[in-house]
Design a protein around this motif. Structure first.
Motif, PDB file in Angstrom:
ATOM      1  N   ARG A 142       0.844  -1.199   0.000  1.00 38.94           N
ATOM      2  CA  ARG A 142       0.000   0.000   0.000  1.00 38.94           C
ATOM      3  C   ARG A 142       0.874   1.241   0.000  1.00 38.94           C
ATOM      4  O   ARG A 142       1.942   1.255   0.598  1.00 38.94           O
ATOM      5  N   GLU A 143       0.410   2.259  -0.636  1.00 36.84           N
ATOM      6  CA  GLU A 143       1.266   3.432  -0.760  1.00 36.84           C
ATOM      7  C   GLU A 143       0.441   4.682  -0.989  1.00 36.84           C
ATOM      8  O   GLU A 143      -0.688   4.627  -1.433  1.00 36.84           O
ATOM      9  N   ALA A 144       1.052   5.798  -0.644  1.00 31.41           N
ATOM     10  CA  ALA A 144       0.433   7.092  -0.851  1.00 31.41           C
ATOM     11  C   ALA A 144       1.251   7.850  -1.891  1.00 31.41           C
ATOM     12  O   ALA A 144       2.444   7.621  -2.039  1.00 31.41           O
ATOM     13  N   MET A 145       0.591   8.727  -2.615  1.00 24.46           N
ATOM     14  CA  MET A 145       1.327   9.647  -3.468  1.00 24.46           C
ATOM     15  C   MET A 145       1.939  10.707  -2.561  1.00 24.46           C
ATOM     16  O   MET A 145       1.240  11.281  -1.727  1.00 24.46           O
ATOM     17  N   GLY A 146       3.217  10.935  -2.704  1.00 30.13           N
ATOM     18  CA  GLY A 146       3.850  11.918  -1.822  1.00 30.13           C
ATOM     19  C   GLY A 146       5.277  12.169  -2.259  1.00 30.13           C
ATOM     20  O   GLY A 146       5.709  11.674  -3.297  1.00 30.13           O
ATOM     21  N   PRO A 147       6.004  12.922  -1.452  1.00 32.90           N
ATOM     22  CA  PRO A 147       7.380  13.241  -1.830  1.00 32.90           C
ATOM     23  C   PRO A 147       8.274  12.008  -1.677  1.00 32.90           C
ATOM     24  O   PRO A 147       7.994  11.130  -0.869  1.00 32.90           O
ATOM     25  N   ALA A 148       9.342  11.948  -2.455  1.00 33.22           N
ATOM     26  CA  ALA A 148      10.338  10.891  -2.290  1.00 33.22           C
ATOM     27  C   ALA A 148      11.063  11.162  -0.974  1.00 33.22           C
ATOM     28  O   ALA A 148      11.479  12.286  -0.703  1.00 33.22           O
ATOM     29  N   PHE A 149      11.188  10.124  -0.164  1.00 29.48           N
ATOM     30  CA  PHE A 149      11.778  10.299   1.156  1.00 29.48           C
ATOM     31  C   PHE A 149      13.293  10.068   1.136  1.00 29.48           C
ATOM     32  O   PHE A 149      13.761   9.002   0.729  1.00 29.48           O
ATOM     33  N   TYR A 150      14.024  11.078   1.554  1.00 27.94           N
ATOM     34  CA  TYR A 150      15.470  10.944   1.763  1.00 27.94           C
ATOM     35  C   TYR A 150      15.762  11.342   3.200  1.00 27.94           C
ATOM     36  O   TYR A 150      15.436  12.457   3.607  1.00 27.94           O
ATOM     37  N   SER A 151      16.372  10.453   3.946  1.00 28.96           N
ATOM     38  CA  SER A 151      16.645  10.776   5.342  1.00 28.96           C
ATOM     39  C   SER A 151      17.833  11.729   5.434  1.00 28.96           C
ATOM     40  O   SER A 151      18.619  11.875   4.497  1.00 28.96           O
ATOM     41  N   ALA A 152      17.946  12.370   6.577  1.00 27.41           N
ATOM     42  CA  ALA A 152      19.080  13.263   6.821  1.00 27.41           C
ATOM     43  C   ALA A 152      20.390  12.478   6.713  1.00 27.41           C
ATOM     44  O   ALA A 152      21.391  12.975   6.188  1.00 27.41           O
ATOM     45  N   ARG A 153      20.350  11.247   7.193  1.00 29.70           N
ATOM     46  CA  ARG A 153      21.548  10.419   7.109  1.00 29.70           C
ATOM     47  C   ARG A 153      21.936  10.137   5.659  1.00 29.70           C
ATOM     48  O   ARG A 153      23.111  10.125   5.314  1.00 29.70           O
ATOM     49  N   TYR A 154      20.934   9.934   4.805  1.00 23.76           N
ATOM     50  CA  TYR A 154      21.230   9.744   3.385  1.00 23.76           C
ATOM     51  C   TYR A 154      21.911  10.986   2.818  1.00 23.76           C
ATOM     52  O   TYR A 154      22.926  10.896   2.131  1.00 23.76           O
ATOM     53  N   ARG A 155      21.360  12.137   3.148  1.00 19.84           N
ATOM     54  CA  ARG A 155      21.897  13.383   2.584  1.00 19.84           C
ATOM     55  C   ARG A 155      23.352  13.590   3.002  1.00 19.84           C
ATOM     56  O   ARG A 155      24.186  14.034   2.217  1.00 19.84           O
ATOM     57  N   ALA A 156      23.625  13.246   4.237  1.00 19.52           N
ATOM     58  CA  ALA A 156      24.994  13.415   4.739  1.00 19.52           C
ATOM     59  C   ALA A 156      25.958  12.469   4.017  1.00 19.52           C
ATOM     60  O   ALA A 156      27.046  12.873   3.572  1.00 19.52           O
ATOM     61  N   LEU A 157      25.507  11.237   3.863  1.00 22.19           N
ATOM     62  CA  LEU A 157      26.337  10.218   3.217  1.00 22.19           C
ATOM     63  C   LEU A 157      26.617  10.600   1.767  1.00 22.19           C
ATOM     64  O   LEU A 157      27.723  10.453   1.251  1.00 22.19           O
ATOM     65  N   ARG A 158      25.580  11.095   1.133  1.00 17.33           N
ATOM     66  CA  ARG A 158      25.673  11.523  -0.257  1.00 17.33           C
ATOM     67  C   ARG A 158      26.709  12.642  -0.411  1.00 17.33           C
ATOM     68  O   ARG A 158      27.570  12.584  -1.300  1.00 17.33           O
ATOM     69  N   SER A 159      26.617  13.654   0.465  1.00 14.98           N
ATOM     70  CA  SER A 159      27.579  14.769   0.401  1.00 14.98           C
ATOM     71  C   SER A 159      28.994  14.249   0.555  1.00 14.98           C
ATOM     72  O   SER A 159      29.914  14.669  -0.152  1.00 14.98           O
ATOM     73  N   GLU A 160      29.145  13.344   1.502  1.00 10.61           N
ATOM     74  CA  GLU A 160      30.465  12.780   1.790  1.00 10.61           C
ATOM     75  C   GLU A 160      31.031  12.099   0.535  1.00 10.61           C
ATOM     76  O   GLU A 160      32.185  12.330   0.160  1.00 10.61           O
ATOM     77  N   LEU A 161      30.187  11.300  -0.103  1.00 10.18           N
ATOM     78  CA  LEU A 161      30.655  10.551  -1.280  1.00 10.18           C
ATOM     79  C   LEU A 161      30.970  11.478  -2.444  1.00 10.18           C
ATOM     80  O   LEU A 161      31.935  11.270  -3.176  1.00 10.18           O
ATOM     81  N   LEU A 162      30.160  12.508  -2.594  1.00  2.86           N
ATOM     82  CA  LEU A 162      30.347  13.378  -3.762  1.00  2.86           C
ATOM     83  C   LEU A 162      31.579  14.271  -3.617  1.00  2.86           C
ATOM     84  O   LEU A 162      32.063  14.812  -4.600  1.00  2.86           O
ATOM     85  N   LYS A 163      32.036  14.440  -2.377  1.00  2.27           N
ATOM     86  CA  LYS A 163      33.295  15.175  -2.178  1.00  2.27           C
ATOM     87  C   LYS A 163      34.424  14.442  -2.880  1.00  2.27           C
ATOM     88  O   LYS A 163      35.357  15.044  -3.386  1.00  2.27           O
ATOM     89  N   ASN A 164      34.323  13.111  -2.838  1.00  2.00           N
ATOM     90  CA  ASN A 164      35.314  12.266  -3.489  1.00  2.00           C
ATOM     91  C   ASN A 164      34.843  12.034  -4.917  1.00  2.00           C
ATOM     92  O   ASN A 164      33.789  11.461  -5.143  1.00  2.00           O
ATOM     93  N   SER A 165      35.597  12.484  -5.892  1.00  2.00           N
ATOM     94  CA  SER A 165      35.110  12.407  -7.269  1.00  2.00           C
ATOM     95  C   SER A 165      35.260  11.013  -7.877  1.00  2.00           C
ATOM     96  O   SER A 165      34.831  10.774  -8.988  1.00  2.00           O
ATOM     97  N   GLY A 166      35.903  10.102  -7.176  1.00  2.00           N
ATOM     98  CA  GLY A 166      36.155   8.770  -7.745  1.00  2.00           C
ATOM     99  C   GLY A 166      34.920   7.905  -7.822  1.00  2.00           C
ATOM    100  O   GLY A 166      33.803   8.360  -7.559  1.00  2.00           O
ATOM    101  N   GLY A 167      35.065   6.656  -8.179  1.00  2.00           N
ATOM    102  CA  GLY A 167      33.943   5.731  -8.301  1.00  2.00           C
ATOM    103  C   GLY A 167      34.008   4.672  -7.231  1.00  2.00           C
ATOM    104  O   GLY A 167      35.093   4.233  -6.837  1.00  2.00           O
ATOM    105  N   GLY A 168      32.842   4.267  -6.737  1.00  2.00           N
ATOM    106  CA  GLY A 168      32.805   3.286  -5.660  1.00  2.00           C
ATOM    107  C   GLY A 168      33.289   1.925  -6.113  1.00  2.00           C
ATOM    108  O   GLY A 168      33.922   1.195  -5.364  1.00  2.00           O
ATOM    109  N   PHE A 169      32.959   1.553  -7.333  1.00  2.09           N
ATOM    110  CA  PHE A 169      33.367   0.238  -7.808  1.00  2.09           C
ATOM    111  C   PHE A 169      34.736   0.308  -8.471  1.00  2.09           C
ATOM    112  O   PHE A 169      35.523  -0.609  -8.378  1.00  2.09           O
ATOM    113  N   GLY A 170      34.994   1.496  -9.125  1.00  2.00           N
ATOM    114  CA  GLY A 170      36.249   1.629  -9.864  1.00  2.00           C
ATOM    115  C   GLY A 170      37.440   1.758  -8.935  1.00  2.00           C
ATOM    116  O   GLY A 170      38.516   1.204  -9.192  1.00  2.00           O
ATOM    117  N   ALA A 171      37.227   2.468  -7.836  1.00  2.71           N
ATOM    118  CA  ALA A 171      38.379   2.834  -6.993  1.00  2.71           C
ATOM    119  C   ALA A 171      38.979   1.615  -6.292  1.00  2.71           C
ATOM    120  O   ALA A 171      38.285   0.659  -6.029  1.00  2.71           O
TER     121      ALA A 171
END
Lengths: 666, 666
Positions: B637-666
């Motif tokens: 069951r689901e509602a129409m609504g915004p895509a949920f991104y947690s604060a922890r996701y946002r922090a992790l994302r920023s951290e990863l994007l600081k590093n321009s390399g690739g997760g699998f390549g590096a």
């Protein structure tokens, strides 16, 4: 003079599934209330996570995010932050109570997932106040609604289950929460929404708390709008406040929430009831605000002072007018909110010259600038000059974009490709020849308009197109799938035909205060204009006699004791049909159904459709904005299956058909 | 020799919402069992009313009809009828137990309506046997499932609530039912479905009954098929039979039931477990039958004799093969049943040359005669000769009707009518000009095929047309509303892309035992062929890398601890993504996502779609036949609504994007 305190009712706008947005707003409201002398700020139920969010409750990451916000909000009740800085509103202590999801990671719910409570937290000085009944930093809900759109036991554990599990009486778990307010330790009876609607439950939380000498009751709610519910709520809460001899604060959110198929508006209207049961203050519908209400102790009893700026009750307004005004308010808040939530601000409407599309057009013109609204009339050979002209006049009155696009060329392509087509198996051994019957071509027209033209136009215009089907049509599937049943939202999908007319009149008279919907739209015979048998200029139109069928379908869909053909035929046979359906005077059933056979044929035709193909159509229909006591979708749940006729119906039917006369005529 | 008795497991086919049909069948099965020496005939749960019937439970006329049938079935346990005539099967006494709805008109449910129990009746000699715990003529269910598609507390009162209300311990309400069987008074422990799945509940009905010295346990079930559930059930029930030291009879119905959006098959597989926990007899999937099982007393303990004709366990079959066979069985029973229930036997399928439509075509050819199946290929300029040829070869292999209808003429009409169109307000003051972007024309093609051609063809042919979307596409809305997302049923809507391939292989190898689906269909790149960027002959196709995205979406939709971008990024960052998603070896993520940014962009793209527009599309999608542990619709069951991104996701994302390399390549 005895003590006094100020309770602030925080009627906030809640965004479901967005704890960060809701939490940030709560922090603002806390800071703002602090500056207004509030001692206790009361938020609605589930104001951190939102309420109708499908199965989002199963995502641990979402629950953790809600927990983080719960903690932040508790911390924000400290007027002095960690660095010793005094909050913007000053250092006066203020308590806050808010409804939210409480995950209990160490315990399991009955779905085997981490346990969750629909709970509340009372906080002060940056700390949660210990709940004396539970011995935890929160209180929890006792009664979880599980009817209409409500699915709470699917996700939440409740105080009754917890009591059984702890092998304690429920009474032990329900205790007032002690909160020091303006120098006096108050005992706050705190309950959540359904806990006050206890009549149908064996356990009665409000009654239980009432025996424990609370100073006042707080009901934190997340309660959707339904026609007439506000009056019922006033009756129930007034009576309870009076019986308790204590003030009751009903704090509801404003919100637009959905469960996919059905959208619900939450209308706020938070209300403070005095200990004599009178309404001391009612907040407006669909407006975010905070209302401070003063409580004074007189002879040791808490009394409400009539707050400054309290809403004055509406002047006497007749019921039908008020009903339509409330529907209009709900649709307005809902449609605006829905467009905003999907990031859309341009709307394309196929206008036929009929009342449904005309009312939709006027409605959207009320919430959109004219350059963002496009009306499109798409005639085939069957559309009269009358309706084409009405469409154009409507667009002129509204001052919006208007196009007329003929669909004959495209219909010709389809007909030439399919009609008379010989289809074979690749080895030539099988053959089938296709010929397009009249009803097939009717649906081809409807789909050509919506799926071919409106969908492409809306996408090119950068907007959405609407579904203008009303509730009577949706009940029996009198609309074409991928045709007029397509669209981003069925705005009028929970309005009976009579309500569509009334809304149209209301828009002209009260909203635009001029004739934007031409009078001819109200007086023309309702018709799909898809064949010669539906020629409006000859007075031909829909097979639905709305003054009767509106009420017949209401009895199937919305009546409390939901009727089936058995009840209808019973009433028909004993002469009570008009009274039981609540037909208006002047509905001449005698001429519509000259014989029993005609009445039964009509009854079974629509019942078969309602139970059969119309269910399949509703499965693929657009979302509906709920305004009634039973809206299609997540509220009125249904399975595709056979039309149900009881043995008693069959017997009654045989009996009547033996007599060849007419029920009304004879 | 000690006593013995024969328990008959009545694995009947149940038709939801049709008590007359079910009741008549039960009368037949009772008469037939009587002739086979059965002492106790055990029917499934809710076999009179059916189970998934939406809110039909709110109709008093339906409940009264069920009550009438309950009474008739009880009466049929009398071998001698009112006129003194002996029943067809002889005068030997036989008892029957059946699950049904029990209305209690004098009491209220928590929805304020007449109370209903999910209950059972044990009857003999034409009379119901008094339940010693309840003191009523029926027993009731204790645990009401309220997860996935199950909504029981919405309609039914349970033994826990009744115990609270009566202020009695639950234990007092749960008692074995005494039934005289072949000369011995047996104590039958009778429970209903979820009552045996007690692990997640604080109250455990099977355990409670186990302490009350039952001779055997009956579990009356109405349990839908889910991949792997049969194995789990065998583990659970074996363990319980062994722990109790008593035989356990699990009696399930076969059925196709739905809650509108989602169709569920009930696979039967009723099983008798010996008191040592072994499987003594298992009935086949999706077949109505009655299996007599002999119980013998040895040293006062009931033991199962291995019944003649008991199912021999399957020869060792590897798990993936068995999984696909079970999916095939469920789809076959489900699709046949659904077509029968809507009175349709002709099917039109738009075939693209791709795997989804080809598998659908082969599947329907398996259940329909060739003259009732029509395949239609509808090319535009973007469709390759390769896929057109594959479509024709497929039709040739299946020997069914086949047509190729070009859509260019119709696309040209639409383009000429809309592209470059100037739209004004009637007074000329506003203007908008329409131009059709590439993506608009892509969707125009898809809608032209389904809403214009297939819908008209199906109606003219006297049948329905199919939706061939798979679960990966439906998850992210990679399909066009009113286009390829249209159709009467999404047969493959609960199959991931890899499962569609496997089902195709299975159809060729095991069902047709020849190559009906051409090999090229399996090897061609999956593509929508709606633009030059999707040219299959150049190896271009869908933006979905199915071996990865199938598993990613699975983690969002079906994983027990349902993942969000936070978990995905966590796993990505710590190198555990492959293991946590269960990716097959050889999925080369390194080349697909050369950088962190590329990985994150892809993740957010699909998460936004899944949470956003895809929900809106699912609201209007066709019904889905459920075969997984979580099917879209009434289960997920689901509602129409915004895509949920947690604060922890946002922090992790920023951290990863600081590093321009690739997760699998590096």
């Amino acid at each position: 003079m005895e003590a006094s305190l100020v309770i602030g009712m925080a009627q906030m706008e809640v965004f479901p599934g967005d704890p960060a947005r809701n939490g940030a707003r709560m922090l603002e409201m806390i800071a703002s209330a602090r500056g207004k002398g509030v001692d206790l700020l009361v938020f609605p139920e589930m104001c951190v996570p939102g309420y109708l969010i499908g199965d989002m409750w199963e995502r641990p990451a979402f629950l953790r995010e809600c927990e983080t916000w719960n903690q932040r909000i508790v911390a924000a009740t400290d007027a002095v932050d960690a660095a010793g800085a005094v909050a913007a509103g000053g250092a006066r202590p203020m308590a806050a109570v808010f409804g939210t999801v409480i995950p209990d990671w160490k315990a399991k719910g009955e779905d085997g997932r981490p346990r969750k409570y629909n709970g509340y937290i009372a906080a002060m000085n940056g700390r949660a106040i210990r709940h004396p009944g539970l011995g935890r930093d929160y209180g929890i809900k006792t009664l979880l609604p599980n009817y209409r759109e409500f699915d709470e036991p699917r996700h939440f554990h409740d105080a009754r289950k917890l009591a059984m599990e702890l092998d304690k009486p429920l009474e032990d778990l329900l205790e007032p929460v002690p909160i020091p307010l303006n120098g006096k330790l108050c005992r706050a009876g705190i309950i959540l929404c359904e806990d006050a609607w206890e009549e149908d439950y064996a356990q009665k939380p409000l009654e239980i708390l009432g025996l424990k000498s609370c100073d006042f009751m707080l009901n934190l709610s997340c309660s959707p709008f339904t026609q007439g519910k506000n009056d019922k709520r006033n009756r129930v809460f007034s009576r309870k406040a009076k019986a308790l001899g204590r003030p009751v604060f009903y704090v509801n959110c404003i919100s637009l929430q959905n469960n996919g198929k059905t959208l619900f508006t939450f209308d706020g209207r938070s209300t403070a009831y005095g200990s004599d049961g009178t309404v001391a203050a009612e907040m407006p519908a669909y407006a975010q605000d905070m209302l401070p209400v003063q409580v004074e102790w007189r002879k040791g009893r808490p009394m409400l002072a009539k707050p400054a700026g309290a809403a004055v009750p509406d002047p006497v307004e007749d019921m039908p007018a008020r009903r339509i005004r409330e529907i209009y308010q709900a649709l307005r808040y809902g449609a605006r909110g829905f467009l905003a939530s999907i990031g859309q601000d341009r709307v394309v409407i196929g206008v036929s010259g009929g009342v449904d599309s005309a009312v939709a057009a006027a409605f959207y013109r009320d919430i959109l600038p004219p350059q963002n609204l496009m009306l499109v009339n798409m005639p085939s050979r069957f559309n009269s000059g009358t309706t084409r002209n009405l469409s154009k006049v409507l667009a002129g009155n509204l001052g919006c974009l208007y196009a007329e696009i003929d669909i004959e060329a495209s219909l010709a392509v389809t007909k030439s490709q399919l009609d008379g087509l010989e289809i074979r198996s690749p080895d030539g051994s099988l053959r089938a020849s296709i010929s397009m019957a009249g009803f097939v071509m009717e649906n081809v027209q409807a789909r050509d308009r919506s799926s071919r033209l409106l969908a492409a136009l809306a996408a090119s215009f950068g907007g959405v197109f609407t579904c203008n089907a009303n509730k009577a049509e949706i009940t029996v599937g009198y609309s074409t799938l991928y045709g007029d049943l397509g669209g981003y939202l069925a705005l009028l999908g929970d309005l009976w035909k009579s309500e569509v007319y009334a809304l149209g009149r209301y828009l002209n008279a009260e909203v635009f205060r001029r004739e934007v919907i031409p009078e001819g739209v109200f007086t023309i015979v309702p018709s799909a204009e898809l064949s010669d048998t539906q020629a409006v200029d000859e007075g031909k139109g829909d097979p639905l006699v709305y003054p009767y069928h509106d009420k017949l379908f209401f009895a199937w869909v919305q009546r409390w004791n939901r009727a089936t053909p058995e009840e209808i035929l019973d009433w028909y046979a004993d002469g009570s049909l008009t009274a039981n359906l609540g037909l208006e005077e002047g509905v001449d059933l005698k001429s519509v159904f000259p014989t029993h056979a005609a009445f039964i044929r009509d009854l079974e035709r629509w019942w078969n459709l309602y139970s059969g193909i119309a269910v399949a159509k509703r499965v693929q229909a657009p979302p509906i904005l709920a305004v009634s006591s039973r809206a299609f979708g997540f509220d009125h749940r249904e399975a595709m299956g056979p039309a149900f006729y009881s043995a008693r119906y069959r017997a009654l039917r045989s009996e009547l058909l033996k007599n060849s006369g007419g029920g009304f005529g004879a």
